[in-house]
Motif scaffolding. Structure first.
Motif, short mmCIF file in Angstrom:
data_model
loop_
_atom_site.label_atom_id
_atom_site.label_comp_id
_atom_site.label_asym_id
_atom_site.label_seq_id
_atom_site.Cartn_x
_atom_site.Cartn_y
_atom_site.Cartn_z
N ALA A 168 0.81 -1.21 0.00
CA ALA A 168 0.00 0.00 0.00
C ALA A 168 0.85 1.27 0.00
O ALA A 168 0.36 2.35 -0.35
CB ALA A 168 -0.93 0.00 1.21
N GLU A 221 -3.85 4.57 -1.99
CA GLU A 221 -2.88 3.50 -1.74
C GLU A 221 -2.58 2.72 -3.01
O GLU A 221 -3.43 2.55 -3.88
CB GLU A 221 -3.42 2.53 -0.69
CG GLU A 221 -3.63 3.17 0.67
CD GLU A 221 -4.04 2.15 1.71
OE1 GLU A 221 -3.56 2.24 2.85
OE2 GLU A 221 -4.86 1.25 1.39
N LEU A 243 -1.97 -0.75 -4.91
CA LEU A 243 -2.57 -2.08 -4.76
C LEU A 243 -1.66 -3.17 -5.31
O LEU A 243 -2.10 -4.29 -5.56
CB LEU A 243 -3.93 -2.13 -5.47
CG LEU A 243 -4.99 -1.14 -4.96
CD1 LEU A 243 -6.31 -1.39 -5.66
CD2 LEU A 243 -5.17 -1.25 -3.45
N GLN A 269 -5.14 3.77 -5.81
CA GLN A 269 -6.59 3.83 -5.75
C GLN A 269 -7.04 4.43 -4.41
O GLN A 269 -6.35 4.31 -3.39
CB GLN A 269 -7.19 2.42 -5.88
CG GLN A 269 -6.79 1.70 -7.15
CD GLN A 269 -7.44 2.26 -8.39
OE1 GLN A 269 -8.63 2.56 -8.39
NE2 GLN A 269 -6.66 2.41 -9.46
N THR A 278 -8.93 4.44 -1.04
CA THR A 278 -9.34 3.42 -0.08
C THR A 278 -9.85 4.10 1.17
O THR A 278 -9.57 5.28 1.42
CB THR A 278 -8.16 2.51 0.28
OG1 THR A 278 -7.12 3.29 0.90
CG2 THR A 278 -7.58 1.84 -0.97
N LYS A 324 -11.61 -1.34 -0.56
CA LYS A 324 -10.67 -1.02 -1.64
C LYS A 324 -11.23 -1.55 -2.95
O LYS A 324 -12.04 -2.47 -2.97
CB LYS A 324 -9.30 -1.68 -1.39
CG LYS A 324 -8.59 -1.23 -0.13
CD LYS A 324 -7.17 -1.79 -0.09
CE LYS A 324 -6.43 -1.34 1.15
NZ LYS A 324 -4.99 -1.72 1.13
#
Length: 641
Positions: free
Chosen positions: A59, A429, A431, A448, A450, A476
């Motif tokens: 992350a 974060e 992925l 993305q 989260t 997420k």
């Protein structure tokens, strides 16, 4: 074994000094069971690669002494003294937290006394054979002003769970400069070289069936089928206090991971009998490089029983990577324990794909602590994220995002012993990257949005013994392999769970660090042929219990007996949830004895791992399965000169 005996002989002949490695004890130092490491000892529920079912490393939630660090290469053992995982109430008051939790690394900063430590380790049983030699030293160059430290390690594992055998060398140098009471600066460099010896073990990819039972020694390979990597980290961080009431902390870090030409073997579509389709991939050299850092200014002030702190932060990173370009050759059916001994075939590799990631984040945070009442944390951050992907023969693909990120948390002190907490965090974060069996292998997923909510209570039985119970939910986007093996967004994933921690001395002679997490990891696949499907995610453990105990027998100074019990629930191993592993229970036991020999602190450490020789399977979302390590015994001797 001869090397171990020689090392022991050396330890018994050298003079005294201030203790360093002999005093390391993760159980004794742990404040909770949510995850911590001291030296080579790692305990608790969570680690830098697994927290609440996700990976803080993946992350991008890593820190060095509290400052932002974008890791391309792992910090090696000679540089890293330990780490702690901040989730739940341990993240209260931690500046600018993130979903999935934050892992803070503690480096081996040299102190003010000269000391050299030597640790010799040998492990054996059945096919397991490992020998390691570790050296750490620190020296005050200018007493009270400048100290220099460093270390080196050689490790030879003749039956590694990943490679048939491997060797690695790592080293580090750390300098610590304190020219005044309000100024401190630490600079470091570390490097690691690892090479497989006698071949890399194949990756076992499960078919749509129950998994086979096997051990690592059944996964053999031709000696030429090897891997290796070179990892380097360097940086500097420091602080200046009392600048018109402000404290300024700053750090800059360079992290590089280089992988030479390598080979990877696969057993695809492995059935319950351990038979599958054997293939080997050759990949050209590739690398990941990152430059990251943070500048933070904090100003505290006191108002009666209330203490306030304002934080201003600016952090950024530039990350470059190359990947892909490999060729895979297939060699028909094979079985675990009966892989073909092939001659080196001719591979034709292609051009690599490149990616560049640039991110800058600015933020404002507030922390307030009201004595005997509670505390409040608030923060807002604005981030600017840009990722450019350059594929061979195609134009660049650029993705950008500039969201607002924010968090809020509060704790109420309901009594001198009882506290309740709750928090909300929104983050951007990473992925991770596409797995090795994807068409777009190693391609990084764009960061993305989260979010995480959690709440719980802490009860302090004694000043050193505390119990924590919490609940959390993390949401997420879900990325996985589609029907043509492309790693891409498929839907959403939600982890809901309960976590518990009991840590501290129960009596004067018995210490416990016990944790449990109950997790429900659900994915919503919006691309399913028959409409959205809701299934349990492969990988996360629905029920995990880890208990570490240490007992100091009265009347035997320096002797500590320890045990670890780990209980894992059954887990799904296929994406359609049709097949599961069984539940497993593993038990470790050991003893450490610390004494003084010829004026030198010496610690003897004996560990028996997986005493019952439990045999289980660890599944991954990619479909890869890996066996538990078999029963083994290790003896180490440490001395501080």
């Amino acid at each position: 074994m001869a090397g171990l005996l020689t090392g022991i002989g050396l330890l018994l002949c050298v003079g005294s000094a201030h203790a360093q490695r002999t005093a390391e004890n993760a159980v004794a130092e742990a404040e909770d069971a949510f995850g911590s490491a001291v030296g080579t000892e790692v305990i608790g529920l969570y680690t830098s690669t697994s927290a609440r079912g996700f990976s803080p490393t993946q992350a991008g939630n890593l820190r060095i002494d509290g400052l932002y660090f974008d890791q391309a290469a792992a910090l090696n053992a000679r540089l890293l003294r330990g780490s702690s995982v901040h989730v739940g109430i341990s993240a209260q008051g931690y500046p600018f937290p993130a979903p999935t939790g934050v892992v803070d690394f503690d480096l081996r900063v040299p102190g003010e006394r000269p000391v050299t430590s030597l640790v010799v380790t040998h492990g054996a049983l059945f096919s397991y054979d490992r020998t390691a030699l570790e050296v750490d030293t620190q020296l005050p160059i200018v007493p009270g002003v400048f100290s220099l430290g460093g270390g080196a390690t050689f490790n030879r594992n003749a039956a590694h769970e990943v490679a048939v055998g491997d060797e690695n060398y790592n080293g580090a140098v750390v300098g610590h400069f304190t020219p005044g009471d309000d100024i401190a600066l630490t600079a470091f460099w570390s490097g690691l070289k690892t090479d497989a010896v006698d071949g890399d073990r194949p990756k076992i990819i499960l078919g749509n069936n129950a998994p086979p039972r096997f051990r690592a020694d059944q996964m053999t390979s031709p000696a030429w089928l090897a891997f290796g990597f070179r990892q380097f980290n360097a940086g500097a961080y420091g602080s200046v206090a009392d600048l018109a009431g402000w404290t300024v902390r700053a750090g800059a870090f360079r992290s590089i991971n280089k992988t030479p030409r390598s080979f990877t073997a696969f057993l695809f579509n492995t059935d319950t009998l351990g038979q599958g389709d054997y293939a080997i991939e050759q990949t050209p050299p590739r690398f990941t490089k990152s430059l990251s850092g943070e500048v933070r200014a904090s100003r505290p002030w006191t108002e009666g029983p209330r203490r306030h702190t304002v934080h201003l932060t600016a952090r950024g990173r530039n990350r470059d990577a190359t990947f892909g370009g490999g060729q895979t050759l297939r060699f028909g059916r094979a079985a675990l324990g009966a892989f073909p001994d092939l001659a080196l075939p001719t591979f034709v590799t292609g051009e690599r794909t490149g990616s560049e990631t640039h991110q800058f984040t600015g933020g404002l945070g507030y922390e307030g602590i009201w004595s005997r009442v509670g505390q409040l944390s608030l923060a807002a951050q604005k981030t600017d994220y840009k990722r450019t992907l350059v594929r061979p023969g195609a134009g660049p693909v650029v993705g950008r995002s500039a969201p607002w990120l924010y968090n809020g948390a509060a704790a109420a002190y309901l009594s001198p012993r009882l506290a309740a907490y709750a928090g909300y965090t929104r983050g951007l974060e990473e992925l991770g990257a596409a797995p090795f069996n994807a068409v777009n292998r190693d391609e990084a997923v764009p960061a993305q949005l989260t979010r995480q909510v959690d709440a719980g209570v802490r009860y302090q039985f004694t000043p050193k013994l505390q119990f924590v119970a919490g609940a959390f939910q993390i949401d997420k986007p879900y990325f996985g392999l589609d029907r043509v093996n492309v790693f891409r967004p498929l839907g959403d994933i939600r982890h809901r769970g309960l976590e518990f921690s009991l840590a501290g001395p129960l009596t004067d002679t018995l210490t416990v660090v016990a944790g449990a997490v109950l997790l429900r990891a659900r994915i919503s696949d919006e691309t399913a042929a028959l409409g959205a499907s809701r299934l349990t995610a492969v990988g996360p453990i629905p029920r995990l219990v880890r208990v570490n105990l240490q007992y100091r027998p009265p009347g035997v100074a320096g002797l500590v007996l320890d045990a670890k019990v780990e209980s894992l629930s059954s887990r799904v191993v296929t994406v359609n949830n049709a097949f599961r592993t069984g539940a497993t229970l593993t038990v470790d036991a050991g003893a450490r004895y610390t004494t003084t020999v010829a004026g030198t602190p010496v610690r003897f450490r004996l560990q028996a791992l997986n005493l019952a020789n439990a045999n289980g399977i660890t599944p991954q979302p990619s479909g890869q399965i890996a066996p538990f390590e078999a029963r083994r015994v290790e003896l180490s001797v440490a001395a501080d000169f």
